[in-house]
Design a protein around this motif. Structure first.
Motif, PDB file in Angstrom:
ATOM      1  N   ARG A  46       0.827  -1.216   0.000  1.00 61.53           N
ATOM      2  CA  ARG A  46       0.000   0.000   0.000  1.00 61.53           C
ATOM      3  C   ARG A  46       0.860   1.264   0.000  1.00 61.53           C
ATOM      4  NH1 ARG A  46      -3.397  -2.923   4.017  1.00 61.53           N
ATOM      5  NH2 ARG A  46      -5.373  -3.444   2.998  1.00 61.53           N
ATOM      6  N   GLY A  47       2.174   1.082   0.047  1.00 59.28           N
ATOM      7  CA  GLY A  47       3.068   2.227  -0.030  1.00 59.28           C
ATOM      8  C   GLY A  47       3.460   2.827   1.301  1.00 59.28           C
ATOM      9  N   ILE A  48       3.289   2.074   2.415  1.00 56.75           N
ATOM     10  CA  ILE A  48       3.640   2.636   3.714  1.00 56.75           C
ATOM     11  C   ILE A  48       5.165   2.695   3.875  1.00 56.75           C
ATOM     12  CG2 ILE A  48       1.513   1.817   4.758  1.00 56.75           C
ATOM     13  CD1 ILE A  48       4.601   0.186   5.985  1.00 56.75           C
ATOM     14  N   LYS A  49       5.595   3.527   4.807  1.00 61.96           N
ATOM     15  CA  LYS A  49       7.007   3.657   5.155  1.00 61.96           C
ATOM     16  C   LYS A  49       7.236   2.981   6.490  1.00 61.96           C
ATOM     17  CE  LYS A  49      10.451   7.176   6.390  1.00 61.96           C
ATOM     18  NZ  LYS A  49      10.678   8.620   6.604  1.00 61.96           N
ATOM     19  N   ILE A  50       8.362   2.261   6.636  1.00 61.68           N
ATOM     20  CA  ILE A  50       8.717   1.645   7.909  1.00 61.68           C
ATOM     21  C   ILE A  50       9.685   2.563   8.649  1.00 61.68           C
ATOM     22  CG2 ILE A  50       9.848  -0.301   9.028  1.00 61.68           C
ATOM     23  CD1 ILE A  50       8.919  -2.069   6.788  1.00 61.68           C
ATOM     24  N   LYS A  51       9.372   2.815   9.911  1.00 63.11           N
ATOM     25  CA  LYS A  51      10.173   3.746  10.699  1.00 63.11           C
ATOM     26  C   LYS A  51      10.531   3.147  12.054  1.00 63.11           C
ATOM     27  CE  LYS A  51      11.849   7.882  11.815  1.00 63.11           C
ATOM     28  NZ  LYS A  51      13.023   8.454  11.114  1.00 63.11           N
ATOM     29  N   GLY A  52      11.827   3.085  12.377  1.00 63.83           N
ATOM     30  CA  GLY A  52      12.255   2.669  13.704  1.00 63.83           C
ATOM     31  C   GLY A  52      12.009   3.785  14.703  1.00 63.83           C
ATOM     32  N   ILE A  53      11.828   3.422  15.973  1.00 63.97           N
ATOM     33  CA  ILE A  53      11.534   4.431  16.991  1.00 63.97           C
ATOM     34  C   ILE A  53      12.639   4.532  18.042  1.00 63.97           C
ATOM     35  CG2 ILE A  53       9.039   4.241  16.711  1.00 63.97           C
ATOM     36  CD1 ILE A  53       9.005   2.500  19.270  1.00 63.97           C
ATOM     37  N   GLU A  54      13.802   3.925  17.773  1.00 66.49           N
ATOM     38  CA  GLU A  54      14.849   3.860  18.780  1.00 66.49           C
ATOM     39  C   GLU A  54      16.090   4.656  18.384  1.00 66.49           C
ATOM     40  OE1 GLU A  54      13.514   2.436  21.161  1.00 66.49           O
ATOM     41  OE2 GLU A  54      12.646   0.484  20.674  1.00 66.49           O
ATOM     42  N   LYS A  55      16.908   4.945  19.414  1.00 61.58           N
ATOM     43  CA  LYS A  55      18.260   5.455  19.207  1.00 61.58           C
ATOM     44  C   LYS A  55      19.221   4.345  19.619  1.00 61.58           C
ATOM     45  CE  LYS A  55      19.533   9.612  20.097  1.00 61.58           C
ATOM     46  NZ  LYS A  55      19.849  10.922  20.739  1.00 61.58           N
ATOM     47  N   GLU A  92      15.254   4.644  34.125  1.00 67.59           N
ATOM     48  CA  GLU A  92      15.625   5.927  33.523  1.00 67.59           C
ATOM     49  C   GLU A  92      15.818   5.784  32.015  1.00 67.59           C
ATOM     50  OE1 GLU A  92      18.023   7.862  37.364  1.00 67.59           O
ATOM     51  OE2 GLU A  92      19.118   7.001  35.665  1.00 67.59           O
ATOM     52  N   THR A  93      16.465   4.698  31.617  1.00 66.77           N
ATOM     53  CA  THR A  93      16.688   4.461  30.183  1.00 66.77           C
ATOM     54  C   THR A  93      15.379   4.198  29.458  1.00 66.77           C
ATOM     55  OG1 THR A  93      18.854   3.501  30.699  1.00 66.77           O
ATOM     56  CG2 THR A  93      17.958   3.043  28.514  1.00 66.77           C
ATOM     57  N   GLN A  94      14.479   3.440  30.088  1.00 66.74           N
ATOM     58  CA  GLN A  94      13.176   3.190  29.480  1.00 66.74           C
ATOM     59  C   GLN A  94      12.390   4.483  29.312  1.00 66.74           C
ATOM     60  OE1 GLN A  94      11.494   0.182  32.104  1.00 66.74           O
ATOM     61  NE2 GLN A  94      12.089  -1.459  30.719  1.00 66.74           N
ATOM     62  N   ASP A  95      12.510   5.377  30.294  1.00 60.86           N
ATOM     63  CA  ASP A  95      11.833   6.672  30.182  1.00 60.86           C
ATOM     64  C   ASP A  95      12.371   7.462  28.995  1.00 60.86           C
ATOM     65  OD1 ASP A  95      10.220   6.199  32.365  1.00 60.86           O
ATOM     66  OD2 ASP A  95      11.477   7.311  33.785  1.00 60.86           O
ATOM     67  N   LYS A  96      13.686   7.451  28.821  1.00 61.08           N
ATOM     68  CA  LYS A  96      14.290   8.160  27.698  1.00 61.08           C
ATOM     69  C   LYS A  96      13.864   7.541  26.370  1.00 61.08           C
ATOM     70  CE  LYS A  96      18.416   9.737  30.178  1.00 61.08           C
ATOM     71  NZ  LYS A  96      19.896   9.626  30.284  1.00 61.08           N
ATOM     72  N   MET A  97      13.788   6.208  26.329  1.00 56.85           N
ATOM     73  CA  MET A  97      13.358   5.523  25.112  1.00 56.85           C
ATOM     74  C   MET A  97      11.906   5.856  24.790  1.00 56.85           C
ATOM     75  SD  MET A  97      15.211   1.797  25.677  1.00 56.85           S
ATOM     76  CE  MET A  97      14.845   1.138  24.047  1.00 56.85           C
ATOM     77  N   SER A  98      11.090   5.923  25.834  1.00 58.80           N
ATOM     78  CA  SER A  98       9.681   6.260  25.644  1.00 58.80           C
ATOM     79  C   SER A  98       9.533   7.681  25.115  1.00 58.80           C
ATOM     80  CB  SER A  98       8.922   6.111  26.965  1.00 58.80           C
ATOM     81  OG  SER A  98       7.580   6.526  26.829  1.00 58.80           O
TER      82      SER A  98
END
Length: 222
Positions: A102-111, A160-166
C-alpha cells in the motif's frame, strides 16, 4: 497523554479527520514458540486477526502511511527482506507485505545508544544473580559487597533508560505521523510509551494474544 480508543463499532464521522495510531501489543511469539511449546497455529491466528483489524480500520478511516517498529534505529532502512525470517507464508510476513504494497514507510523508533545501554543494563542485572559473578565481585571488592544495592541501582538506571526511550519514541511518532496521518505501532506489550497529543489511539489486541501470553507467562513469570 493520548488514551487508547475502543475498537468496537467506532464512529467514523467523529474520528475521520484526526490522526490515528493503531497499536499492536506483542511478545516475541516466533522467537519463543519452541521454548514454550506454543502451537504455531495460535501465532498464525494472532497475526491473521491483527491483519483483519488493520484492514477494517483502513476501510473505515483511510490508508495507513507509516509503520513504527521498536528495536529498530530511527535511521535504519528496513524492507520486506527483514521479515522473511518469519517465513513468506506466515501471516506476520503477509501483514507487513500488505502494508508495504500500500506504499507505507517503515520507521524505527529507537536510538542506538539507548538500545545498547538498555541491553547492557539488563544483561548486568541478570548476571548479578549468578553465584560465579558474586564470587568474582567479592574476590576483588571484598566480602562486604552489597548486591542488593547494586541491583537497586541497575533497576533505577533501567527505568531511567526506558523513560528516555519512551520519550524518544513519542517524539519520533509526533514528528513523522503528520497532522492527519494514520500509523501502525508494533510494540512489546507493557512497554511504557506516551502517545502524542491529538492522536486517536486504538489497541489491536485480539483474543489470541491473551491465549499465547498466558502460556508464556505461566512458564516465565515476570
Amino acid at each position: 497523554m493520548a488514551e487508547l480508543g475502543k475498537i468496537e463499532k467506532p464512529d467514523a464521522a467523529s474520528f475521520k479527520e484526526k490522526r490515528k495510531l493503531y497499536v499492536v501489543p506483542t511478545l516475541p511469539f516466533e522467537e519463543v514458540a519452541s521454548q514454550f511449546k506454543i502451537d504455531e497455529a495460535k501465532v498464525e491466528r494472532f497475526w491473521g486477526e491483527v491483519r483483519g483489524k488493520i484492514e477494517y480500520f483502513v476501510s473505515t478511516y483511510g490508508d495507513i502511511s507509516i509503520l513504527y517498529l521498536e528495536g529498530i534505529n530511527e535511521e535504519e532502512n528496513i524492507g520486506i527482506e527483514f521479515f522473511e525470517r518469519f517465513g513468506k507464508d506466515s501471516n506476520h510476513y503477509r501483514l507487513i507485505k500488505s502494508l508495504l504494497d500500500r506504499g507505507i514507510k517503515i520507521k524505527g523508533i529507537e536510538k542506538d545508544e539507548y538500545i545498547e545501554l538498555s541491553r547492557l543494563l539488563f544483561e548486568e542485572y541478570s548476571r548479578s544473580f549468578l553465584p560465579e559473578v558474586k564470587e568474582l565481585h567479592e574476590g576483588f571488592y571484598g566480602k562486604n559487597v552489597d548486591f542488593d544495592k547494586w541491583r537497586e541501582y541497575l533497576v533505577k538506571r533501567i527505568m531511567e533508560t526506558q523513560d528516555k526511550m519512551s520519550e524518544h519514541a513519542s517524539k519520533t511518532i509526533e514528528e513523522t505521523l503528520g497532522e492527519t496521518g494514520n500509523g501502525v505501532l508494533i510494540i512489546t506489550d507493557g512497554r511504557p510509551i506516551e502517545f502524542p497529543q491529538g492522536t486517536d489511539v486504538f489497541q489491536i489486541r485480539p483474543p489470541s494474544f491473551d491465549d499465547i501470553a498466558k502460556t508464556i507467562r505461566k512458564d516465565y513469570p515476570q
